[in-house]
Design an enzyme around this catalytic site. Structure first.
Site, PDB file in Angstrom:
ATOM      1  N   SER A 167       0.734  -1.206   0.103  1.00 13.25           N
ATOM      2  CA  SER A 167       0.119  -0.038   0.053  1.00 13.25           C
ATOM      3  C   SER A 167       0.820   1.509  -0.142  1.00 13.25           C
ATOM      4  O   SER A 167       0.381   2.271  -0.414  1.00 13.25           O
ATOM      5  CB  SER A 167      -0.786   0.061   1.268  1.00 13.25           C
ATOM      6  OG  SER A 167      -1.885  -0.864   1.140  1.00 13.25           O
ATOM      7  N   THR A 221      -1.906   4.420   2.949  1.00 18.99           N
ATOM      8  CA  THR A 221      -2.373   5.125   1.936  1.00 18.99           C
ATOM      9  C   THR A 221      -2.757   6.785   2.362  1.00 18.99           C
ATOM     10  O   THR A 221      -2.271   7.286   1.686  1.00 18.99           O
ATOM     11  CB  THR A 221      -3.750   4.590   1.560  1.00 18.99           C
ATOM     12  OG1 THR A 221      -3.481   2.946   1.202  1.00 18.99           O
ATOM     13  CG2 THR A 221      -4.341   4.972   0.695  1.00 18.99           C
ATOM     14  N   ASP A 230      -8.976  -4.284   2.190  1.00 19.56           N
ATOM     15  CA  ASP A 230      -7.567  -5.251   2.236  1.00 19.56           C
ATOM     16  C   ASP A 230      -7.393  -5.976   3.500  1.00 19.56           C
ATOM     17  O   ASP A 230      -7.050  -7.105   3.266  1.00 19.56           O
ATOM     18  CB  ASP A 230      -6.466  -3.944   2.528  1.00 19.56           C
ATOM     19  CG  ASP A 230      -4.994  -4.553   2.545  1.00 19.56           C
ATOM     20  OD1 ASP A 230      -4.724  -5.292   1.437  1.00 19.56           O
ATOM     21  OD2 ASP A 230      -4.341  -4.223   3.350  1.00 19.56           O
TER      22      ASP A 230
HETATM   23 ZN    ZN Z   1      -2.587  -5.281   2.298  1.00 16.94          ZN
END
Ligand code: ZN
Length: 419
Positions: A74, A127, A255
């Site tokens: 990420s 992120t 995720d």
């Molecule tokens: Zn991940």
């Protein structure tokens, strides 16, 4: 005659400037589903029995590899989505050779646009971090919090309170700083409860609603704001900016549920993310000078669609991990509870077999995935290309996007700025 030509030229100029204004967005909303691949989208659409809100608009597929791996993490993916440059896995908006890479959020801020980050992980997670922090290592979340403060991001909504507080106040800051107090001294409103969202009327603001990340959407008992609540409030506040805004909203836990190969928790997470997308699209309807982009950062779980129907999971009331805890604590009532929490009743001997496995959570996820026709091929990420959809002002440009680095490059182009 002269006058007619003059009027004609004036008309052409007006049309040109109008067309230009149509093309150039005032507001940009980037929604990132962490781990959101094409099969996750299709499965959720089948589960709901209708197309997702995010499935309209201009469509393209993008590649996601990082500078040092075919399968990104990420941090490198968010760096690509924030800066338009590839970096190594684990690095946040720093090039592989250690140079600071300017981000689209920072450039938007330089233009006088208001800026915001919303996530359901810690707000300092990879992120959101890549949009307003520069760190060699994504695990340096304490450093990311410092960068957010220095970067003066106007709106921060997410989890991770403990990363802003010293141990004396229940936090984890090894530098002893009380960053929440520092944000407040700098004029930020601070909130930590859902009810306070209602009262918040102006920016800058920092909302840290949990110590660490949020629980899964399927486990939210209503005490925490949803992604939709946070996005709605963020749009209400950021749209007060006369110079427009840049907002990134992350569906962080798609995720995590995909890492766990938990089918119901994944579907709920994507539905919750799609509700945030719906809010962004509603905003864009009343503010046509808004560009909305929906994309994943990488695919998680190597999800395949098999025989079966995701609608089998429509009566699910909790995640596999919560259900495993409940069953382990009430083994004599396990069958009744399993039926009640899932809406699916296995044969008693089938459930007994599940209960005998070493990892009940994983066994429940596997059983439910088979019922729903979902097959996971990894507990990690895959290198699969991802669907991107774009809507509103400037969306046409995104037909050209074929790689994650193109996303901020095209946002910059649409805003008429350099990254
Ligand atoms: Zn991940």
């Amino acid at each position: 005659m002269k006058n007619r030509w003059f009027n004609f030229l004036l008309f052409i100029c007006l049309v040109c400037s109008w067309a230009g204004a149509e093309q150039k967005p005032k507001n940009v909303i980037l929604l990132i589903g962490d781990g959101l691949g094409v099969n996750q989208r299709i499965a959720t659409s089948s589960y709901l029995g209708r197309p997702l809100e995010m499935d309209g608009g201009i469509k393209t597929l993008i590649s996601t590899h990082s500078a040092n791996s075919a399968v990104t993490d990420s941090a490198a993916a968010a760096t690509a989505l924030a800066t338009g440059k590839k970096t190594n896995n684990g690095m946040l908006s720093i090039s592989p050779d250690g140079k600071v890479l300017p981000t689209i959020l920072e450039r938007a801020g330089d233009l006088g646009m208001a800026t915001g980050l919303v996530a359901t992980s810690t707000i300092t997670h990879a992120t959101p971090a890549a949009f307003a922090a520069h760190r060699q290592n994504r695990n340096d979340e304490l450093g990311v919090a410092l960068d957010f403060f220095a970067n003066k991001v106007d709106l921060l909504f997410g989890g991770g309170r403990e990363l802003f507080l010293p141990p004396a106040k229940g936090g984890k800051r090894t530098d002893g700083k009380d960053l929440i107090a520092e944000f407040q001294r700098a004029g930020y409103y601070y909130l930590e409860q859902k009810a306070q969202l209602e009262e918040l009327k102006a920016l800058p603001a920092i909302g840290l609603f949990t110590d660490a990340g949020f629980p899964y959407a399927i486990e939210n008992d209503g005490t925490l704001p949803t992604m939709h609540d946070l996005t709605k409030k963020a749009l209400e506040l950021l749209s007060q900016s006369p110079s427009g805004f840049f907002l990134m909203v992350e569906g962080s836990q798609i995720d995590w549920t995909c890492h766990a190969n938990d089918p119901a928790a994944t579907l709920f997470e994507i539905v919750a993310f799609d509700e945030a997308v719906a809010e962004a699209l509603d905003f864009a309807k009343t503010h046509p000078d808004t560009l909305v982009i929906v994309v994943g950062d990488h695919e998680t779980g190597g999800l395949k669609l098999d025989d079966g129907d995701p609608r089998a999971l429509r009566s699910m009331k909790t995640s596999s991990r919560k259900l495993a805890q409940i069953l382990n604590q009430n083994r004599n009532k396990a069958h009744e509870l399993f039926c009640d929490y899932t809406g699916i009743c296995p044969l008693p001997e089938e459930l007994e077999k599940l209960m005998r496995t070493g990892n009940l959570e994983a066994a429940i996820s596997k059983f439910l995935s088979e019922e729903a026709g979902l097959k996971w091929s990894t507990g990690g990420h895959s290198g699969a290309p991802l669907p991107l959809t774009a809507f509103g002002s400037g969306a046409e440009l995104f037909r050209e996007a074929t790689d994650n680095t193109h996303v901020p490059q095209l946002v910059a182009e649409s805003l008429g700025i350099e990254l």
